[in-house]
Write an enzyme that holds these catalytic residues in place. Structure first.
Site, mmCIF file in Angstrom:
data_model
loop_
_atom_site.group_PDB
_atom_site.id
_atom_site.type_symbol
_atom_site.label_atom_id
_atom_site.label_comp_id
_atom_site.label_asym_id
_atom_site.label_seq_id
_atom_site.Cartn_x
_atom_site.Cartn_y
_atom_site.Cartn_z
ATOM 1 N N HIS A 281 0.902 -1.133 0.039
ATOM 2 C CA HIS A 281 0.121 0.153 0.086
ATOM 3 C C HIS A 281 0.641 1.406 0.327
ATOM 4 O O HIS A 281 0.079 2.146 -0.337
ATOM 5 C CB HIS A 281 -0.661 0.369 1.599
ATOM 6 N N CYS A 282 1.954 0.852 0.115
ATOM 7 C CA CYS A 282 2.854 2.334 -0.184
ATOM 8 C C CYS A 282 3.628 2.455 -1.466
ATOM 9 O O CYS A 282 3.389 3.546 -2.483
ATOM 10 C CB CYS A 282 4.083 1.889 0.932
#
Ligand code: SAJ
Length: 441
Positions: A281-282
């Site tokens: 999610h980064c």
């Protein structure tokens, strides 16, 4: 030696006194993999902490003394809740009684690769309702440079309160690395930049009470950009080695041997490794916050766009390599049994967000392959129109081709090498092993 507060506005000096005296009531909005560890760290530092989340389930689990975050031991949550130093609520009105509030909510991308600021805006709107003199607000969610100044500041100053005088507003990038055995919230240096120098000083005083190292910077935009540089650096270098892997295969060069040897250079080099694509999610997300903002400034972020294409193409490339490997055994992909080993976005964690395994499975099924998977951390995966459950890894021996997508340490790679007729290794998990049945990315 703590810096003097003599030159600060009275409100700032008073707030720093409360922070230093540990009487400041700390709040954290967003109790996920960033917010819960932060809340626990400040509870352990002696503060009373109130977590605020829209999920009643998360709130109930915390108030019951239970952790749902892999890196936060339930024992720590239970101890803090029992001591009255940690509680949670869905009611933002709790902000009335807080001296500090950190925002750690998601900042995903929309399908159009534009930032989805809805979670931040919703949290900020609730905070604005209860904003009061003497409150420190710190945004931690990864976002484009300018968010704090351009989006949050006007929302908060609509109250008539002035940042740097009445309340204090900073940005501080989260650097939580899920599953990292060495670096945790407490020992990861914390960058913080405020709207004004007084904001920065209050923010630095706050983090200094619970974290080992604080890195004050001159503005919120610098702090916002720091995070984007960190993760764009990774994304682009992963794209570089993914492209190198495709080149090396075409030129019949072992890319893994090349990288391992290059990594012996004691300076000026940092190894990255090819893989089936970019998950999490980064790293796949954050750089597109930067390219979106730079486009608004009239500059195309060409490195980010190019790396996005290279990394985005890797699942297709894995399917192509699977097809080629089966072809060498006179088998068509269509109708073949493919056993995926590991579906989490990186080793030894249970998170499948943006995992390239999802794309590989989808593409294989689209081409008529019969796909199953094993992952000790992920019991099932829900796709749009179907769900797959993890099957025993021993079944890989019956597959026409096994594909290592996530190199969990718990897999028995010797057994897999001995029992699988054909195994495509996209992570060099089988390094040091050889056999005609092994194909490497
Ligand atoms: N990946 C590769 N090759 C590499 C490194 C990673 O293909 O050489 C892939 C991984 O398999 C994964 C994706 O990239 O699918 C992202 O991996 P990651 O190692 O960057 O892990 P993340 O997404 O958990 O990134 C976090 C980030 N932490 C924060 O944003 C606070 C990142 O800044 C950290 O550097 C990274 O962890 C880390 O070092 O583990």
């Amino acid at each position: 030696m703590q810096p003097s507060t003599n030159s600060l506005p009275a409100t700032a000096a008073a707030l720093i006194d409360k922070i230093r005296g540990r009487t400041a009531h700390v709040g954290v909005v967003g109790l996920g993999y960033v917010g819960l560890p932060l809340a626990v760290e400040f509870g352990k530092a002696g503060f009373r902490v109130t977590g605020i989340d829209i999920s009643a389930s998360k709130v109930d689990q915390i108030n019951a003394g239970v952790s749902y975050i892999q890196d936060v031991p339930t024992s720590e949550v239970a101890e803090l809740v029992a001591a009255g130093r940690l509680s949670a609520t869905t009611d933002f009105a709790a902000i009335r009684g807080l001296e500090t509030v950190n925002i750690a909510v998601p900042t995903p991308l929309r399908k159009t690769k534009d930032p989805d600021m809805s979670f931040v805006v919703n949290a900020a709107q609730e905070i604005a309702r209860y904003l009061h003199p003497g409150l420190l607000v710190i945004l931690e969610s990864t976002t484009y440079p300018g968010t704090t100044d351009e989006l949050l500041l006007p929302m908060f100053e609509e109250s008539g309160l002035k940042a740097g005088q009445d309340f204090f507003l900073c940005f501080s990038p989260e650097r939580v690395d899920p599953g990292n055995p060495k670096f945790h919230t407490r020992n990861i240096p914390k960058v913080v930049g405020g709207i004004t120098p007084a904001c920065t000083q209050v923010g630095a005083a706050f983090y200094g009470m619970a974290l080992d190292t604080v890195v004050p910077v001159g503005s919120t935009v610098v702090a916002e950009m720091v995070k984007l540089l960190e993760n764009t650096f990774r994304m682009i270098n992963i794209g570089l080695v993914n492209e190198l892997a495709v080149m090396c295969h075409r030129m019949n060069i072992n890319v893994w041997e090349v990288i391992d040897a290059a990594a012996t250079k004691p300076f000026g080099f940092m190894p990255f490794y090819p893989g089936p694509g970019l998950g999490g999610h980064c790293i796949p997300i954050d750089p597109f916050y930067l390219s979106w903002k730079s486009k608004q400034a009239g500059i195309e972020a060409r490195f980010i766009e190019l790396a996005g294409h290279v990394n985005g193409d890797m699942p297709h490339y894995v399917v192509l390599r699977t097809q080629d490997a089966l072809n060498e055994h006179a088998k068509a992909l269509k109708g073949s049994r493919i056993h995926i080993l590991g579906v989490a976005y990186k080793r030894d964690i249970d998170d499948v967000r943006e995992s390239p395994a999802l794309d590989v499975i989808h593409l294989l099924r689209q081409r008529g392959a019969d796909v199953c998977y094993s992952d000790p951390f992920v019991s099932s995966i829900r796709f749009d129109s179907y769900t797959l459950d993890s099957v025993p890894v021993e079944q890989a021996a019956q597959a026409d081709c096994a594909v290592i997508i996530t190199d969990h340490k718990s897999f028995d790679y010797d057994a897999l090498t001995a029992n699988c007729g054909l195994i495509l290794d996209t992570r060099n998990a089988l390094r040091g092993r050889s056999g005609l049945n092994i194909v490497r990315l």
